[in-house]
Enzyme design. Sequence first.
Site: not given
Ligand code: ARG
Length: 459
Positions: A23, A156, A277, A283, A285, A290, A325
Amino acid sequence: MAQLWGGRFTKETDQLVYNFNASISFDQKFYQQDIRGSIAHVTMLAKQGILTTEERDQIIDGLNGILEDVKTGKLEITSKYEDIHSFVEANLIDRIGEAGKKLHTGRSRNDQVALDMKLYVRDEVIQLDELVKSLLETIEKIMEENLHTYMPGFTHLQKAQPITLAHHMGAYFEMFRRDRGRLTDIYKRMNFCPLGSGALAGTTYPLDRNYTAELLDFDGPTLNSMDSVSDRDYVIELLSALSTIMMHLSRFSEEVIIWNTNEYGFVEIDDAYSTGSSIMPQKKNPDIAELVRGKTGRVYAALMSILTTMKGLPLAYNKDMQEDKELTFDAIDTVKGCLALFTGMLATMKFCDKVMEDSAKNGFTNATDAADYLVGKGVPFRDAHGIVGQLVLYCIDKNLSLDDMSLEEYKTISPVFEADIYDAVSMKNCVERRNTIGAPGAEAMKNVIAENQKYLKEN
Ligand code: ARG
Protein backbone atom coordinates in the site's frame (compact mmCIF):
# COMPACT_ATOMS: atom_id res chain seq x y z
CA MET A 1 11.09 -6.11 -0.56
CA ALA A 2 11.28 -4.94 3.03
CA GLN A 3 8.80 -6.67 5.27
CA LEU A 4 8.21 -6.55 9.00
CA TRP A 5 6.99 -10.10 9.34
CA GLY A 6 9.50 -12.47 7.67
CA GLY A 7 10.19 -14.68 10.72
CA ARG A 8 7.46 -17.24 10.27
CA PHE A 9 8.03 -17.67 6.54
CA THR A 10 10.35 -20.03 4.73
CA LYS A 11 9.88 -18.65 1.24
CA GLU A 12 10.06 -15.20 -0.31
CA THR A 13 6.74 -13.60 -1.21
CA ASP A 14 5.93 -13.88 -4.88
CA GLN A 15 6.63 -10.51 -6.49
CA LEU A 16 3.10 -10.20 -7.86
CA VAL A 17 1.68 -10.98 -4.43
CA TYR A 18 3.96 -8.39 -2.92
CA ASN A 19 2.84 -5.75 -5.39
CA PHE A 20 -0.82 -6.61 -4.98
CA ASN A 21 -0.59 -6.47 -1.21
CA ALA A 22 1.53 -3.35 -0.87
CA SER A 23 0.00 0.00 0.00
CA ILE A 24 3.07 2.24 0.02
CA SER A 25 2.13 3.87 -3.28
CA PHE A 26 -0.82 5.54 -1.60
CA ASP A 27 -0.42 5.35 2.19
CA GLN A 28 2.78 7.40 1.92
CA LYS A 29 0.33 10.29 1.82
CA PHE A 30 0.10 10.12 5.60
CA TYR A 31 3.78 9.78 6.53
CA GLN A 32 3.49 12.86 8.75
CA GLN A 33 0.54 11.41 10.65
CA ASP A 34 2.33 8.05 10.97
CA ILE A 35 5.36 9.71 12.53
CA ARG A 36 3.25 11.93 14.76
CA GLY A 37 1.44 8.84 16.06
CA SER A 38 4.71 7.02 16.70
CA ILE A 39 6.12 9.94 18.66
CA ALA A 40 3.01 9.99 20.87
CA HIS A 41 3.24 6.22 21.30
CA VAL A 42 6.85 6.17 22.48
CA THR A 43 6.27 9.20 24.70
CA MET A 44 3.55 7.23 26.43
CA LEU A 45 5.66 4.04 26.55
CA ALA A 46 8.43 5.96 28.35
CA LYS A 47 6.01 7.55 30.80
CA GLN A 48 4.78 4.06 31.67
CA GLY A 49 8.34 2.81 32.15
CA ILE A 50 8.05 0.45 29.16
CA LEU A 51 10.90 2.31 27.40
CA THR A 52 13.69 4.27 29.05
CA THR A 53 13.81 8.03 28.53
CA GLU A 54 17.06 7.57 26.55
CA GLU A 55 15.36 5.12 24.21
CA ARG A 56 12.42 7.48 23.87
CA ASP A 57 14.66 10.42 23.00
CA GLN A 58 16.68 8.41 20.52
CA ILE A 59 13.53 7.20 18.79
CA ILE A 60 11.95 10.65 18.70
CA ASP A 61 15.12 12.19 17.28
CA GLY A 62 15.27 9.47 14.67
CA LEU A 63 11.62 9.94 13.73
CA ASN A 64 11.98 13.70 13.47
CA GLY A 65 15.03 13.20 11.27
CA ILE A 66 13.03 10.94 8.93
CA LEU A 67 10.21 13.49 8.88
CA GLU A 68 12.57 16.28 7.99
CA ASP A 69 14.37 14.28 5.32
CA VAL A 70 11.17 13.15 3.62
CA LYS A 71 9.85 16.71 3.67
CA THR A 72 12.98 18.13 2.08
CA GLY A 73 13.22 15.31 -0.45
CA LYS A 74 16.46 13.94 0.98
CA LEU A 75 14.81 10.64 1.79
CA GLU A 76 12.56 9.11 -0.82
CA ILE A 77 9.64 6.84 -0.03
CA THR A 78 10.00 3.93 -2.45
CA SER A 79 8.13 0.74 -3.31
CA LYS A 80 10.88 -1.23 -1.60
CA TYR A 81 8.71 -1.01 1.49
CA GLU A 82 5.32 -2.66 1.84
CA ASP A 83 3.62 0.28 3.49
CA ILE A 84 4.38 3.57 5.18
CA HIS A 85 4.62 1.90 8.60
CA SER A 86 7.36 -0.44 7.39
CA PHE A 87 9.16 2.42 5.68
CA VAL A 88 9.32 4.50 8.86
CA GLU A 89 10.28 1.60 11.12
CA ALA A 90 12.96 0.25 8.79
CA ASN A 91 14.50 3.69 8.33
CA LEU A 92 14.42 4.29 12.06
CA ILE A 93 16.28 1.05 12.73
CA ASP A 94 18.81 1.95 10.00
CA ARG A 95 19.42 5.27 11.70
CA ILE A 96 19.43 4.48 15.42
CA GLY A 97 19.88 0.70 15.61
CA GLU A 98 18.59 -1.37 18.57
CA ALA A 99 16.31 1.27 20.15
CA GLY A 100 14.46 1.55 16.85
CA LYS A 101 13.35 -2.05 17.18
CA LYS A 102 11.36 -1.08 20.29
CA LEU A 103 9.11 1.43 18.54
CA HIS A 104 6.42 -1.14 17.79
CA THR A 105 6.15 -2.37 21.41
CA GLY A 106 2.49 -2.69 22.41
CA ARG A 107 1.25 -1.73 18.98
CA SER A 108 -0.04 -3.42 15.82
CA ARG A 109 -0.26 -2.05 12.33
CA ASN A 110 -4.00 -2.45 12.76
CA ASP A 111 -4.33 0.21 15.45
CA GLN A 112 -1.52 2.17 13.81
CA VAL A 113 -3.28 2.43 10.45
CA ALA A 114 -6.59 3.14 12.17
CA LEU A 115 -4.87 6.05 13.90
CA ASP A 116 -3.07 7.33 10.80
CA MET A 117 -6.21 7.36 8.72
CA LYS A 118 -8.11 9.14 11.48
CA LEU A 119 -5.42 11.77 11.92
CA TYR A 120 -5.31 12.30 8.17
CA VAL A 121 -9.07 12.57 7.77
CA ARG A 122 -9.30 14.85 10.81
CA ASP A 123 -6.75 17.28 9.33
CA GLU A 124 -8.55 17.24 6.01
CA VAL A 125 -11.94 17.89 7.63
CA ILE A 126 -10.52 21.15 8.98
CA GLN A 127 -9.19 22.19 5.58
CA LEU A 128 -12.44 21.26 3.86
CA ASP A 129 -14.36 23.27 6.43
CA GLU A 130 -12.22 26.34 5.75
CA LEU A 131 -12.85 26.01 2.01
CA VAL A 132 -16.60 25.77 2.51
CA LYS A 133 -16.37 28.79 4.76
CA SER A 134 -14.68 30.91 2.11
CA LEU A 135 -17.36 29.85 -0.37
CA LEU A 136 -19.96 31.02 2.16
CA GLU A 137 -18.17 34.34 2.53
CA THR A 138 -18.23 34.83 -1.24
CA ILE A 139 -21.94 34.02 -1.37
CA GLU A 140 -22.64 36.35 1.53
CA LYS A 141 -20.88 39.21 -0.24
CA ILE A 142 -23.00 38.71 -3.38
CA MET A 143 -26.09 38.69 -1.17
CA GLU A 144 -25.15 41.96 0.49
CA GLU A 145 -24.63 43.64 -2.88
CA ASN A 146 -27.80 42.36 -4.53
CA LEU A 147 -30.74 42.90 -2.18
CA HIS A 148 -32.60 44.72 -4.96
CA THR A 149 -31.33 42.85 -8.01
CA TYR A 150 -34.52 41.34 -9.39
CA MET A 151 -34.60 38.11 -11.32
CA PRO A 152 -37.05 35.34 -12.07
CA GLY A 153 -37.33 32.46 -9.66
CA PHE A 154 -38.02 29.16 -11.40
CA THR A 155 -39.92 25.95 -10.79
CA HIS A 156 -39.69 23.21 -13.43
CA LEU A 157 -37.13 25.57 -15.02
CA GLN A 158 -40.14 27.72 -15.97
CA LYS A 159 -40.30 31.30 -14.74
CA ALA A 160 -42.43 31.29 -11.61
CA GLN A 161 -42.22 34.35 -9.35
CA PRO A 162 -39.81 37.23 -9.08
CA ILE A 163 -37.06 37.02 -6.48
CA THR A 164 -33.73 38.77 -5.98
CA LEU A 165 -30.21 37.59 -6.63
CA ALA A 166 -29.57 37.93 -2.90
CA HIS A 167 -32.41 35.52 -2.25
CA HIS A 168 -31.24 33.02 -4.85
CA MET A 169 -27.71 33.11 -3.41
CA GLY A 170 -29.19 32.82 0.07
CA ALA A 171 -30.52 29.37 -0.84
CA TYR A 172 -26.96 28.19 -1.49
CA PHE A 173 -25.79 29.83 1.71
CA GLU A 174 -28.18 27.59 3.63
CA MET A 175 -26.99 24.47 1.81
CA PHE A 176 -23.30 25.07 2.35
CA ARG A 177 -23.90 26.11 5.93
CA ARG A 178 -25.51 22.72 6.55
CA ASP A 179 -22.52 21.10 4.84
CA ARG A 180 -20.23 22.77 7.35
CA GLY A 181 -22.46 21.52 10.12
CA ARG A 182 -22.02 17.97 8.85
CA LEU A 183 -18.23 18.34 8.82
CA THR A 184 -18.30 19.63 12.40
CA ASP A 185 -20.45 16.70 13.50
CA ILE A 186 -18.12 14.20 11.86
CA TYR A 187 -15.13 15.75 13.59
CA LYS A 188 -16.79 15.49 16.99
CA ARG A 189 -17.96 11.93 16.52
CA MET A 190 -14.70 10.57 15.13
CA ASN A 191 -12.38 12.31 17.56
CA PHE A 192 -11.46 9.32 19.74
CA CYS A 193 -8.07 7.67 19.63
CA PRO A 194 -7.76 4.02 18.50
CA LEU A 195 -4.05 3.72 19.32
CA GLY A 196 -3.40 1.15 22.03
CA SER A 197 -6.04 -1.25 20.73
CA GLY A 198 -3.33 -3.55 19.37
CA ALA A 199 -4.22 -6.01 16.66
CA LEU A 200 -7.76 -6.40 18.04
CA ALA A 201 -7.61 -7.32 21.73
CA GLY A 202 -5.59 -4.58 23.40
CA THR A 203 -2.20 -5.45 24.87
CA THR A 204 -0.72 -6.80 28.08
CA TYR A 205 1.55 -3.76 28.47
CA PRO A 206 0.29 -1.16 30.92
CA LEU A 207 -0.43 1.43 28.23
CA ASP A 208 -1.92 4.76 29.26
CA ARG A 209 -4.40 5.25 26.45
CA ASN A 210 -5.82 8.43 27.98
CA TYR A 211 -2.38 9.98 27.80
CA THR A 212 -1.80 8.96 24.16
CA ALA A 213 -5.21 10.35 23.25
CA GLU A 214 -4.37 13.61 24.95
CA LEU A 215 -1.00 13.89 23.21
CA LEU A 216 -2.74 13.55 19.86
CA ASP A 217 -5.54 16.04 20.65
CA PHE A 218 -8.31 13.49 20.81
CA ASP A 219 -11.27 13.80 23.18
CA GLY A 220 -10.34 10.43 24.68
CA PRO A 221 -9.52 6.83 23.74
CA THR A 222 -11.95 4.57 21.86
CA LEU A 223 -13.62 2.08 24.21
CA ASN A 224 -13.60 -1.21 22.34
CA SER A 225 -10.41 -2.48 20.81
CA MET A 226 -12.15 -4.62 18.17
CA ASP A 227 -14.25 -1.70 17.03
CA SER A 228 -11.20 0.56 17.09
CA VAL A 229 -9.31 -1.42 14.48
CA SER A 230 -12.29 -2.08 12.24
CA ASP A 231 -14.26 1.15 12.37
CA ARG A 232 -14.35 3.13 9.15
CA ASP A 233 -17.74 4.77 9.84
CA TYR A 234 -16.15 8.19 9.90
CA VAL A 235 -14.74 7.65 6.40
CA ILE A 236 -18.22 6.76 5.21
CA GLU A 237 -19.68 9.79 6.97
CA LEU A 238 -17.08 12.03 5.43
CA LEU A 239 -17.65 10.67 1.93
CA SER A 240 -21.37 11.11 2.43
CA ALA A 241 -20.85 14.74 3.50
CA LEU A 242 -18.50 15.27 0.56
CA SER A 243 -21.06 13.76 -1.80
CA THR A 244 -23.63 16.22 -0.49
CA ILE A 245 -21.21 19.12 -0.96
CA MET A 246 -20.62 17.96 -4.54
CA MET A 247 -24.35 17.60 -5.13
CA HIS A 248 -24.77 21.22 -4.02
CA LEU A 249 -21.82 22.41 -6.08
CA SER A 250 -23.15 20.49 -9.06
CA ARG A 251 -26.60 22.09 -8.85
CA PHE A 252 -24.97 25.50 -8.52
CA SER A 253 -22.71 24.71 -11.50
CA GLU A 254 -25.69 23.67 -13.56
CA GLU A 255 -27.32 27.04 -12.87
CA VAL A 256 -24.16 28.93 -13.74
CA ILE A 257 -23.95 26.98 -17.01
CA ILE A 258 -27.56 27.82 -17.87
CA TRP A 259 -27.21 31.46 -16.79
CA ASN A 260 -24.06 31.79 -18.87
CA THR A 261 -25.75 30.71 -22.14
CA ASN A 262 -26.50 33.30 -24.82
CA GLU A 263 -30.16 32.54 -24.35
CA TYR A 264 -30.15 33.53 -20.67
CA GLY A 265 -27.24 35.94 -20.43
CA PHE A 266 -27.73 36.36 -16.68
CA VAL A 267 -24.01 36.06 -15.92
CA GLU A 268 -20.65 36.39 -17.54
CA ILE A 269 -17.94 34.08 -16.32
CA ASP A 270 -14.62 35.86 -16.00
CA ASP A 271 -12.08 35.18 -18.75
CA ALA A 272 -9.72 33.75 -16.16
CA TYR A 273 -12.32 31.07 -15.35
CA SER A 274 -13.50 30.14 -18.84
CA THR A 275 -11.95 28.40 -21.80
CA GLY A 276 -12.15 28.62 -25.56
CA SER A 277 -12.74 26.19 -28.37
CA SER A 278 -10.00 24.97 -30.70
CA ILE A 279 -12.25 25.33 -33.73
CA MET A 280 -15.04 27.81 -32.94
CA PRO A 281 -13.49 31.22 -32.32
CA GLN A 282 -16.61 32.74 -30.77
CA LYS A 283 -16.80 30.26 -27.87
CA LYS A 284 -16.26 31.00 -24.22
CA ASN A 285 -17.07 27.84 -22.37
CA PRO A 286 -18.00 27.30 -18.72
CA ASP A 287 -15.54 24.40 -18.35
CA ILE A 288 -14.91 24.89 -14.65
CA ALA A 289 -18.59 24.64 -13.80
CA GLU A 290 -18.91 21.62 -16.09
CA LEU A 291 -15.92 19.87 -14.52
CA VAL A 292 -17.24 20.47 -11.02
CA ARG A 293 -20.58 19.00 -12.12
CA GLY A 294 -18.76 16.10 -13.76
CA LYS A 295 -16.46 15.31 -10.86
CA THR A 296 -19.47 14.77 -8.62
CA GLY A 297 -19.62 11.25 -10.05
CA ARG A 298 -16.25 10.15 -8.76
CA VAL A 299 -16.97 11.42 -5.25
CA TYR A 300 -20.24 9.48 -5.17
CA ALA A 301 -18.26 6.49 -6.44
CA ALA A 302 -15.90 6.69 -3.46
CA LEU A 303 -18.86 6.58 -1.08
CA MET A 304 -20.40 3.57 -2.87
CA SER A 305 -17.04 1.83 -2.90
CA ILE A 306 -16.33 2.05 0.82
CA LEU A 307 -19.92 1.20 1.75
CA THR A 308 -19.63 -1.92 -0.37
CA THR A 309 -16.17 -2.85 0.91
CA MET A 310 -17.31 -2.68 4.53
CA LYS A 311 -20.65 -4.42 4.25
CA GLY A 312 -19.53 -8.04 4.58
CA LEU A 313 -16.56 -7.74 6.90
CA PRO A 314 -16.48 -9.87 10.02
CA LEU A 315 -14.77 -8.31 13.04
CA ALA A 316 -12.11 -7.23 13.46
CA TYR A 317 -9.45 -6.04 10.96
CA ASN A 318 -9.50 -7.47 7.44
CA LYS A 319 -7.20 -6.53 4.62
CA ASP A 320 -10.18 -5.38 2.57
CA MET A 321 -10.03 -2.25 4.68
CA GLN A 322 -6.84 -1.17 2.98
CA GLU A 323 -9.23 -0.20 0.17
CA ASP A 324 -10.50 2.68 2.31
CA LYS A 325 -7.65 4.93 1.25
CA GLU A 326 -7.17 5.57 -2.46
CA LEU A 327 -10.69 6.66 -3.30
CA THR A 328 -11.04 8.62 -0.06
CA PHE A 329 -7.85 10.53 -0.79
CA ASP A 330 -9.04 11.15 -4.32
CA ALA A 331 -12.46 12.33 -3.13
CA ILE A 332 -10.94 14.70 -0.58
CA ASP A 333 -8.54 16.20 -3.14
CA THR A 334 -11.31 16.45 -5.72
CA VAL A 335 -13.68 18.27 -3.37
CA LYS A 336 -10.96 20.62 -2.18
CA GLY A 337 -10.12 21.50 -5.78
CA CYS A 338 -13.76 21.95 -6.74
CA LEU A 339 -14.49 24.18 -3.74
CA ALA A 340 -11.49 26.40 -4.39
CA LEU A 341 -12.16 26.77 -8.11
CA PHE A 342 -15.87 27.24 -7.79
CA THR A 343 -15.33 29.96 -5.18
CA GLY A 344 -12.88 31.75 -7.46
CA MET A 345 -15.25 31.50 -10.40
CA LEU A 346 -18.17 32.82 -8.35
CA ALA A 347 -16.18 35.68 -6.85
CA THR A 348 -15.15 36.94 -10.30
CA MET A 349 -18.43 36.29 -12.10
CA LYS A 350 -20.39 39.27 -13.43
CA PHE A 351 -24.14 39.35 -12.85
CA CYS A 352 -26.10 41.12 -15.60
CA ASP A 353 -28.75 42.87 -13.49
CA LYS A 354 -30.68 44.39 -16.36
CA VAL A 355 -31.02 41.11 -18.24
CA MET A 356 -32.19 39.32 -15.13
CA GLU A 357 -34.76 41.96 -14.31
CA ASP A 358 -36.10 42.07 -17.88
CA SER A 359 -36.35 38.32 -17.86
CA ALA A 360 -38.46 38.44 -14.69
CA LYS A 361 -40.73 41.06 -16.28
CA ASN A 362 -41.25 39.14 -19.48
CA GLY A 363 -42.19 35.83 -18.00
CA PHE A 364 -45.41 36.71 -16.15
CA THR A 365 -43.66 36.14 -12.83
CA ASN A 366 -46.05 38.73 -11.41
CA ALA A 367 -49.16 36.73 -12.37
CA THR A 368 -49.67 35.44 -8.81
CA ASP A 369 -49.56 39.03 -7.60
CA ALA A 370 -52.21 40.04 -10.12
CA ALA A 371 -54.41 37.25 -8.75
CA ASP A 372 -53.70 38.36 -5.17
CA TYR A 373 -54.69 41.88 -6.24
CA LEU A 374 -58.12 40.61 -7.30
CA VAL A 375 -58.45 38.69 -4.06
CA GLY A 376 -57.81 42.00 -2.28
CA LYS A 377 -60.80 43.39 -4.20
CA GLY A 378 -63.05 40.58 -2.95
CA VAL A 379 -62.73 38.09 -5.84
CA PRO A 380 -62.37 34.47 -4.60
CA PHE A 381 -58.85 33.16 -5.34
CA ARG A 382 -60.01 30.40 -7.71
CA ASP A 383 -61.89 32.94 -9.87
CA ALA A 384 -58.95 35.35 -9.69
CA HIS A 385 -56.67 32.56 -10.91
CA GLY A 386 -58.95 32.05 -13.93
CA ILE A 387 -59.13 35.78 -14.74
CA VAL A 388 -55.35 36.18 -14.62
CA GLY A 389 -55.04 33.09 -16.80
CA GLN A 390 -57.09 34.94 -19.42
CA LEU A 391 -54.87 38.02 -19.00
CA VAL A 392 -51.81 35.92 -19.69
CA LEU A 393 -53.37 34.36 -22.79
CA TYR A 394 -54.25 37.82 -24.05
CA CYS A 395 -50.70 39.07 -23.41
CA ILE A 396 -49.11 36.11 -25.17
CA ASP A 397 -51.32 36.75 -28.15
CA LYS A 398 -50.43 40.47 -28.26
CA ASN A 399 -46.81 39.97 -27.17
CA LEU A 400 -47.25 42.12 -24.06
CA SER A 401 -46.28 41.82 -20.42
CA LEU A 402 -48.80 42.45 -17.63
CA ASP A 403 -47.23 45.86 -16.92
CA ASP A 404 -47.71 46.91 -20.58
CA MET A 405 -51.47 46.36 -20.78
CA SER A 406 -53.70 49.41 -20.79
CA LEU A 407 -56.37 49.77 -18.09
CA GLU A 408 -59.04 49.42 -20.80
CA GLU A 409 -57.58 46.11 -21.81
CA TYR A 410 -57.57 45.00 -18.16
CA LYS A 411 -61.16 46.07 -17.79
CA THR A 412 -62.35 44.12 -20.82
CA ILE A 413 -61.19 40.99 -19.03
CA SER A 414 -62.50 42.01 -15.59
CA PRO A 415 -64.16 45.26 -14.50
CA VAL A 416 -62.63 44.82 -11.04
CA PHE A 417 -59.25 46.16 -12.23
CA GLU A 418 -58.44 49.75 -11.31
CA ALA A 419 -55.40 51.96 -11.87
CA ASP A 420 -53.71 50.53 -8.77
CA ILE A 421 -53.14 47.24 -10.65
CA TYR A 422 -49.87 48.70 -11.98
CA ASP A 423 -48.58 49.11 -8.49
CA ALA A 424 -49.61 45.56 -7.68
CA VAL A 425 -47.73 43.99 -10.57
CA SER A 426 -44.62 46.15 -10.51
CA MET A 427 -41.56 43.95 -10.19
CA LYS A 428 -40.22 45.90 -7.28
CA ASN A 429 -43.46 45.71 -5.31
CA CYS A 430 -43.96 42.03 -6.07
CA VAL A 431 -40.66 41.26 -4.41
CA GLU A 432 -40.53 43.89 -1.71
CA ARG A 433 -43.95 42.96 -0.33
CA ARG A 434 -42.77 39.45 0.44
CA ASN A 435 -41.27 39.83 3.88
CA THR A 436 -42.19 36.76 5.86
CA ILE A 437 -39.21 34.91 7.31
CA GLY A 438 -37.28 33.33 4.44
CA ALA A 439 -38.96 35.41 1.70
CA PRO A 440 -37.09 37.57 -0.85
CA GLY A 441 -38.23 41.04 0.32
CA ALA A 442 -35.30 43.24 1.32
CA GLU A 443 -36.60 43.68 4.87
CA ALA A 444 -36.68 39.92 5.41
CA MET A 445 -33.35 39.44 3.63
CA LYS A 446 -31.61 42.04 5.76
CA ASN A 447 -32.30 39.93 8.85
CA VAL A 448 -30.94 36.84 7.13
CA ILE A 449 -27.82 38.67 6.02
CA ALA A 450 -27.23 39.90 9.57
CA GLU A 451 -27.69 36.36 10.89
CA ASN A 452 -25.25 35.04 8.27
CA GLN A 453 -22.68 37.65 9.24
CA LYS A 454 -22.99 36.69 12.88
CA TYR A 455 -22.62 33.00 11.99
CA LEU A 456 -19.51 33.62 9.87
CA LYS A 457 -17.95 35.66 12.64
CA GLU A 458 -18.60 33.06 15.31
CA ASN A 459 -17.83 29.92 13.30
N1 ARG B 1 -1.70 -1.35 4.82
C1 ARG B 1 -2.62 -1.84 5.78
C2 ARG B 1 -3.95 -1.08 5.66
O1 ARG B 1 -3.96 -0.10 5.01
C3 ARG B 1 -2.05 -1.63 7.14
C4 ARG B 1 -2.53 -2.61 8.15
C5 ARG B 1 -1.96 -3.92 7.88
N2 ARG B 1 -2.33 -4.88 8.89
C6 ARG B 1 -2.28 -6.15 8.64
N3 ARG B 1 -2.63 -6.91 9.59
N4 ARG B 1 -1.93 -6.61 7.50
O2 ARG B 1 -4.95 -1.46 6.19
